[in-house]
Enzyme design. Sequence first.
Site, short mmCIF file in Angstrom:
data_model
loop_
_atom_site.label_atom_id
_atom_site.label_comp_id
_atom_site.label_asym_id
_atom_site.label_seq_id
_atom_site.Cartn_x
_atom_site.Cartn_y
_atom_site.Cartn_z
N GLU B 60 1.86 1.98 -3.39
CA GLU B 60 1.54 1.45 -2.06
C GLU B 60 2.73 1.53 -1.10
OE1 GLU B 60 0.85 -0.06 -4.91
OE2 GLU B 60 -1.31 -0.30 -4.99
N HIS B 129 -7.78 -11.04 -5.40
CA HIS B 129 -8.65 -10.01 -4.83
C HIS B 129 -9.39 -10.52 -3.60
CE1 HIS B 129 -7.84 -7.06 -7.83
NE2 HIS B 129 -8.96 -6.38 -7.70
#
Lengths: 332, 351
Positions: B60, B129
């Site tokens: 990322e 999440h």
Amino acid sequence: MDTETNFIKKNPKTALELLRRMKKIRFTEEQIAEKYPEGRMRCPTHLCIGQEAVSAAVGLLLRRNDFALGTHRSHGAYLSKGGDLKKMLAEIYGKAAGCSKGRGGSMHLTDRSVSFMGSTSLVGGTIPVAVGLALSIKLRKTRQVSCVFFGDAAVEEGVFYESVNFAVLKKLPVLFICENNFYSVYSPLAVRQPKGREIYKMVRGFGCPSVRGDGNNAIEAYQKAGSAIERVRKGKGPVFFEFKTYRWREHCGPYYDNDIGYRAEEEFISWKKRDPVLLLQQKLLKESALTDSGVESMDKNILKEIKEAFEFAENSPFPSENEIGKNIYCGG
Amino acid sequence: MRLMTYAKAINEAYIEAMRRDKNVIAYGLGIDDPKGVFGTTLGLKDKFGKDRVFDTPTSENAMTGVGIGASLNGIRPVMCHQRVDFFLLAMDQLVNNAAKWHYMFGGGLSVPITIRLIIGRGWGQGPTHSQSLQAWFAHIPGLKVVMPATAADAKGLLLSAIFDENPVIYLEHRWLHNLEGDVPAGDYRVPIGKAKCLKKGGDISIVSFSYMTIEALRAVELLEKAGISCELIDLRTIKPIDWKTIFCSVRKTGRLLVLDTGVMTCGIAGEIIASVCTECFGSLKHSPVRIASPDIPTPTSYAMTRNFYSGAGDIARKILEIFGKNTETEVCGIKRPPHHDVPGEWFKGPF
């Protein structure tokens, strides 16, 4: 690769230019060190005195439109890439005429006219940016090279692995230049990386061709980097370099710091004996590519340019305080 | 009417942008996989080729830096991450480089990148999440942050983000992907920094964004029947925020409820209330109120999440309280869905 003697015989002008670039970096930084205590350069300033050879060599090899990026310690890379000296000093003095208009200081240099795309202060921070520029080169099908300078600590950052991996995966035109000076601030390699590791060998394990070189030998650096750059330019993927070298002065600031206890005076002296600037100068004199009066006039010209640049930086105006809110966003 | 889902509207924005400008590229983990990031990126690789649309290593931070570097040379990268949470690994490149490059180098270079981040909710998405971290991004000078609630805005804001010269964080809520709306054809752009009044009203201003706007729409309808006229402002852009629209509304109604998809402390709702108190104090008839998630990591268990998120019923109840009305009799009109952890029958997880 030619011996230094042969290289000088074949390329006397290049060898002289290497010396000139190193001296420009050295003399500029010595002047910064001398004036820093005046308190007018009010920003963290990291000198690369002792490490000039690699940036001089690579800077000379890169074309004007090849991209280069650097670290907190980037005066050498910026100047050797062709960055404007007056604008760099004005930036360190926080002036409006600075290369970053006074917003960045010594750690954030840029000169778009020579494709020096930026130096930043977070360790490893410009490595993926250089890889991204390389991606843009590939997408636009131009024959440029993207080069990034960093130190031995940057290879401890996760982003380094991520970036090399992607560059190898996509065969991107990147030149990774690691100047290993053995210290991250005051922390020696021994507390940061396992004993016996060679950084350049580790990088080979990622599938990236790598080369090691003497970071205090400008001619060696020039020749090794030169053949790698041609390889990179042909689209054969990235190349990684490890050059061992040594910073003479403290991590940040103008002084020597061998007395504070994190490294030994003897270590410094042994590296100082291998002063990259003096080594090349002696070699050039020995090979009669340079005379004593040639040294004198080279020094005189460089010092004159530096003197004028300091005068410019010191006398040019500060940015207006009400400019502070400008350029937060591009276009408004 | 061009009815389509929010996910499809995003897909249309990509296609429009990539057709218009060959410098637009799209990448992200799984961008060309069979699911196509919840349908939003389906077909792009076939249309525009593997050089412009590509799957990436799970890196990322570096991939954000790669986007920054490419953008410095005229490329317009659109990155996507299937959850906001993964993107936290890239905060260094986002905050220290993307947000700063234009300013710290004196305005010479800019970083026109768009980063799509999806906020999860329900079906046990749990602590890592389902974070809604718009306040983190909005806190950083130099970034723009958008959170469209409708399909039309999803398209219009994505197109504006892609062609903006600055780094834009585009936050989309997972529970919006299947919602349908009327979406204009072609190069439809919604200006960044402009809120939209979804309903005019005189009694109270509701400032909302992203999925909470959908809940607010249901609450507003019910409150209308209870005789309370709400003005609903869908913020659309979190940074830079459209203060003018907010202040004008509050000066008219004298009351304010702010809805936030993130947690309460140091959130966007708190920021809005602070500024309204500073700028419109004299107009206030009631202390401003906010609804946000509790300052608790989101648990996973079906049982524990029953009352974690607020919905239309909570919004209606809060507003009825402000007006001193009986809450329980009035909000019984709002039916709770059979399962609290899904937006509708279409959502069967797993994420």
